[in-house]
Design a protein around this motif. Structure first.
Motif, PDB file in Angstrom:
ATOM      1  N   TRP A  10     -10.121   3.083  16.892  1.00  0.00           N
ATOM      2  CA  TRP A  10      -9.367   2.447  15.811  1.00  0.00           C
ATOM      3  C   TRP A  10      -7.874   2.706  15.988  1.00  0.00           C
ATOM      4  O   TRP A  10      -7.045   1.800  15.810  1.00  0.00           O
ATOM      5  CB  TRP A  10      -9.850   2.988  14.465  1.00  0.00           C
ATOM      6  CG  TRP A  10      -9.348   2.218  13.277  1.00  0.00           C
ATOM      7  CD1 TRP A  10      -9.976   1.192  12.639  1.00  0.00           C
ATOM      8  CD2 TRP A  10      -8.105   2.410  12.592  1.00  0.00           C
ATOM      9  NE1 TRP A  10      -9.212   0.737  11.605  1.00  0.00           N
ATOM     10  CE2 TRP A  10      -8.060   1.465  11.547  1.00  0.00           C
ATOM     11  CE3 TRP A  10      -7.039   3.286  12.750  1.00  0.00           C
ATOM     12  CZ2 TRP A  10      -6.976   1.364  10.677  1.00  0.00           C
ATOM     13  CZ3 TRP A  10      -5.948   3.190  11.888  1.00  0.00           C
ATOM     14  CH2 TRP A  10      -5.926   2.247  10.855  1.00  0.00           C
ATOM     15  N   LEU A  11      -7.525   3.945  16.329  1.00  0.00           N
ATOM     16  CA  LEU A  11      -6.113   4.304  16.480  1.00  0.00           C
ATOM     17  C   LEU A  11      -5.474   3.648  17.702  1.00  0.00           C
ATOM     18  O   LEU A  11      -4.257   3.437  17.723  1.00  0.00           O
ATOM     19  CB  LEU A  11      -5.969   5.827  16.580  1.00  0.00           C
ATOM     20  CG  LEU A  11      -6.216   6.613  15.292  1.00  0.00           C
ATOM     21  CD1 LEU A  11      -6.261   8.104  15.580  1.00  0.00           C
ATOM     22  CD2 LEU A  11      -5.128   6.309  14.257  1.00  0.00           C
ATOM     23  N   THR A  12      -6.255   3.376  18.710  1.00  0.00           N
ATOM     24  CA  THR A  12      -5.707   2.783  19.928  1.00  0.00           C
ATOM     25  C   THR A  12      -5.761   1.255  19.912  1.00  0.00           C
ATOM     26  O   THR A  12      -5.416   0.616  20.918  1.00  0.00           O
ATOM     27  CB  THR A  12      -6.464   3.303  21.166  1.00  0.00           C
ATOM     28  OG1 THR A  12      -7.868   3.101  20.997  1.00  0.00           O
ATOM     29  CG2 THR A  12      -6.192   4.780  21.381  1.00  0.00           C
ATOM     30  N   THR A  13      -6.156   0.690  18.794  1.00  0.00           N
ATOM     31  CA  THR A  13      -6.147  -0.771  18.635  1.00  0.00           C
ATOM     32  C   THR A  13      -4.815  -1.186  18.039  1.00  0.00           C
ATOM     33  O   THR A  13      -4.497  -0.810  16.895  1.00  0.00           O
ATOM     34  CB  THR A  13      -7.300  -1.234  17.729  1.00  0.00           C
ATOM     35  OG1 THR A  13      -8.549  -0.820  18.303  1.00  0.00           O
ATOM     36  CG2 THR A  13      -7.283  -2.749  17.568  1.00  0.00           C
ATOM     37  N   GLY A  14      -4.029  -1.920  18.788  1.00  0.00           N
ATOM     38  CA  GLY A  14      -2.676  -2.259  18.366  1.00  0.00           C
ATOM     39  C   GLY A  14      -2.609  -2.984  17.034  1.00  0.00           C
ATOM     40  O   GLY A  14      -1.674  -2.795  16.257  1.00  0.00           O
ATOM     41  N   ALA A  15      -3.600  -3.816  16.735  1.00  0.00           N
ATOM     42  CA  ALA A  15      -3.584  -4.591  15.493  1.00  0.00           C
ATOM     43  C   ALA A  15      -3.603  -3.697  14.262  1.00  0.00           C
ATOM     44  O   ALA A  15      -3.095  -4.079  13.193  1.00  0.00           O
ATOM     45  CB  ALA A  15      -4.776  -5.544  15.469  1.00  0.00           C
ATOM     46  N   GLN A  18       0.019  -2.768  13.021  1.00  0.00           N
ATOM     47  CA  GLN A  18       0.953  -3.819  12.652  1.00  0.00           C
ATOM     48  C   GLN A  18       0.676  -4.332  11.238  1.00  0.00           C
ATOM     49  O   GLN A  18      -0.397  -4.156  10.684  1.00  0.00           O
ATOM     50  CB  GLN A  18       0.838  -4.987  13.647  1.00  0.00           C
ATOM     51  CG  GLN A  18       0.973  -4.579  15.104  1.00  0.00           C
ATOM     52  CD  GLN A  18       2.299  -3.901  15.402  1.00  0.00           C
ATOM     53  OE1 GLN A  18       3.341  -4.319  14.897  1.00  0.00           O
ATOM     54  NE2 GLN A  18       2.264  -2.861  16.230  1.00  0.00           N
ATOM     55  N   GLY A  19       1.684  -4.993  10.669  1.00  0.00           N
ATOM     56  CA  GLY A  19       1.514  -5.647   9.379  1.00  0.00           C
ATOM     57  C   GLY A  19       1.702  -4.717   8.192  1.00  0.00           C
ATOM     58  O   GLY A  19       1.920  -3.516   8.335  1.00  0.00           O
ATOM     59  N   GLU A  20       1.577  -5.285   7.022  1.00  0.00           N
ATOM     60  CA  GLU A  20       1.800  -4.528   5.781  1.00  0.00           C
ATOM     61  C   GLU A  20       0.789  -3.409   5.606  1.00  0.00           C
ATOM     62  O   GLU A  20       1.094  -2.368   5.036  1.00  0.00           O
ATOM     63  CB  GLU A  20       1.726  -5.493   4.593  1.00  0.00           C
ATOM     64  CG  GLU A  20       2.032  -4.827   3.257  1.00  0.00           C
ATOM     65  CD  GLU A  20       1.998  -5.807   2.105  1.00  0.00           C
ATOM     66  OE1 GLU A  20       2.056  -5.347   0.947  1.00  0.00           O
ATOM     67  OE2 GLU A  20       1.922  -7.030   2.358  1.00  0.00           O
ATOM     68  N   SER A  21      -0.427  -3.613   6.076  1.00  0.00           N
ATOM     69  CA  SER A  21      -1.469  -2.597   5.942  1.00  0.00           C
ATOM     70  C   SER A  21      -1.621  -1.751   7.202  1.00  0.00           C
ATOM     71  O   SER A  21      -2.544  -0.941   7.291  1.00  0.00           O
ATOM     72  CB  SER A  21      -2.820  -3.266   5.621  1.00  0.00           C
ATOM     73  OG  SER A  21      -2.747  -3.989   4.414  1.00  0.00           O
ATOM     74  N   GLY A  22      -0.711  -1.938   8.156  1.00  0.00           N
ATOM     75  CA  GLY A  22      -0.796  -1.192   9.396  1.00  0.00           C
ATOM     76  C   GLY A  22      -0.311   0.238   9.267  1.00  0.00           C
ATOM     77  O   GLY A  22       0.324   0.627   8.269  1.00  0.00           O
ATOM     78  N   ALA A 169      -3.605   5.656  -7.321  1.00  0.00           N
ATOM     79  CA  ALA A 169      -2.846   5.032  -8.405  1.00  0.00           C
ATOM     80  C   ALA A 169      -2.279   3.680  -7.986  1.00  0.00           C
ATOM     81  O   ALA A 169      -1.387   3.145  -8.642  1.00  0.00           O
ATOM     82  CB  ALA A 169      -1.714   5.961  -8.851  1.00  0.00           C
ATOM     83  N   GLY A 170      -2.783   3.158  -6.882  1.00  0.00           N
ATOM     84  CA  GLY A 170      -2.315   1.858  -6.418  1.00  0.00           C
ATOM     85  C   GLY A 170      -1.053   1.919  -5.600  1.00  0.00           C
ATOM     86  O   GLY A 170      -0.452   0.879  -5.302  1.00  0.00           O
ATOM     87  N   GLY A 171      -0.618   3.123  -5.223  1.00  0.00           N
ATOM     88  CA  GLY A 171       0.588   3.271  -4.418  1.00  0.00           C
ATOM     89  C   GLY A 171       0.301   3.087  -2.949  1.00  0.00           C
ATOM     90  O   GLY A 171      -0.819   2.791  -2.535  1.00  0.00           O
ATOM     91  N   GLY A 172       1.346   3.269  -2.140  1.00  0.00           N
ATOM     92  CA  GLY A 172       1.189   3.095  -0.708  1.00  0.00           C
ATOM     93  C   GLY A 172       0.934   4.413  -0.017  1.00  0.00           C
ATOM     94  O   GLY A 172       0.470   5.378  -0.610  1.00  0.00           O
ATOM     95  N   GLY A 173       1.265   4.454   1.254  1.00  0.00           N
ATOM     96  CA  GLY A 173       1.072   5.674   2.032  1.00  0.00           C
ATOM     97  C   GLY A 173      -0.188   5.623   2.866  1.00  0.00           C
ATOM     98  O   GLY A 173      -0.987   4.676   2.815  1.00  0.00           O
ATOM     99  N   LEU A 174      -0.389   6.669   3.631  1.00  0.00           N
ATOM    100  CA  LEU A 174      -1.533   6.744   4.531  1.00  0.00           C
ATOM    101  C   LEU A 174      -2.860   6.824   3.786  1.00  0.00           C
ATOM    102  O   LEU A 174      -3.918   6.540   4.359  1.00  0.00           O
ATOM    103  CB  LEU A 174      -1.378   7.962   5.452  1.00  0.00           C
ATOM    104  CG  LEU A 174      -0.199   7.882   6.425  1.00  0.00           C
ATOM    105  CD1 LEU A 174       0.015   9.221   7.125  1.00  0.00           C
ATOM    106  CD2 LEU A 174      -0.420   6.774   7.452  1.00  0.00           C
ATOM    107  N   GLY A 175      -2.817   7.199   2.520  1.00  0.00           N
ATOM    108  CA  GLY A 175      -4.048   7.230   1.731  1.00  0.00           C
ATOM    109  C   GLY A 175      -4.694   5.864   1.605  1.00  0.00           C
ATOM    110  O   GLY A 175      -5.918   5.758   1.436  1.00  0.00           O
TER     111      GLY A 175
END
Length: 226
Positions: A10-15, A18-22, A169-175
């Motif tokens: 998963w970590l070595t897949t470039g997609a 990328q993007g907002e959820s990358g 809480a609907g925030g961003g980050g690696l969570g």
């Protein structure tokens, strides 16, 4: 092993980067959360702890009160703040919860560091005619520096690890990577997100350790001592 292998794939897949959820975008959000919370916690805890350690009054009470916060689960605080009017103000509940979580190690270590400075050295400095401010800047603060940095490293690692709760809480980050993996029953993604958070925490710990040694105000004195 399948989960670990899947996480690596998963970590070595470039997609996935990328993007907002990358990963890159989530990493930037995570660093922003952590940096803001640590900065606010330092502004609150360090001046108070250093001043109380300098005057030697009220510090024990402040430390005990701050340590009570360690017994309160951060997730519980975040949920409570989210259902209050603060929950309508963007990321404020997450920031408040993480600041409250970061204050205890900063305050405790800074205060203890100030109080553990050899009183004989302090009295000698005063005997040389130093003012209270000079004693604080030239004697107490440099000698308390290692403990202050220990508190900062501890708070940094804790905040980076706990900032994953922002996703609750609907925030961003690696969570968000981890929660998205849970929602889709994608175990490799969950493990991958946890590995990125762990690696970030370890990297921050290492960088602060190196910076702490490089910026130690007593470093030159120790080198000159035979």
């Amino acid at each position: 092993m399948d989960a670990v292998t899947g996480a690596w794939e998963w970590l070595t897949t470039g997609a996935n980067w990328q993007g907002e959820s990358g990963v890159w975008n989530r990493l930037g959000e995570h660093l922003w959360f952590s940096g803001v919370c640590l900065a606010l916690a330092c502004l609150i805890a360090l001046p108070l702890a250093l001043w109380l350690g300098h005057v030697g009054r009220g510090g024990a009470l402040a430390v005990n009160v701050s340590n009570v916060g360690r017994a309160v689960p951060t997730l519980a605080v975040l949920v409570l703040l989210t259902i209050t009017p603060l929950g309508r103000i963007g990321d404020l509940p997450t920031i408040v919860a993480l600041v409250l979580f970061a204050v205890p190690p900063l305050l405790t270590n800074a205060y203890v560091g100030m109080r553990e400075v050899d009183r004989a050295v302090v009295e000698a400095a005063r005997g040389m005619g130093m003012s209270g401010g000079q004693v604080f800047r030239r004697v107490e603060l440099p000698l308390a520096y290692p403990m202050v940095m220990t508190g900062l490293r501890s708070a940094t690692v804790q905040v980076i690890a706990t900032a994953t709760l922002a996703a609750m809480a609907g925030g961003g980050g690696l969570g968000r990577i981890i929660t998205a993996g849970f929602n889709t029953s994608n175990t490799p993604q969950v493990v991958a997100g946890a590995l990125v958070v762990g690696a970030l925490a370890l990297l921050a710990e290492g960088l602060l350790a190196v910076a702490g040694r490089a910026l130690d105000p007593t470093r030159a004195t120790r080198r000159a001592t035979p």
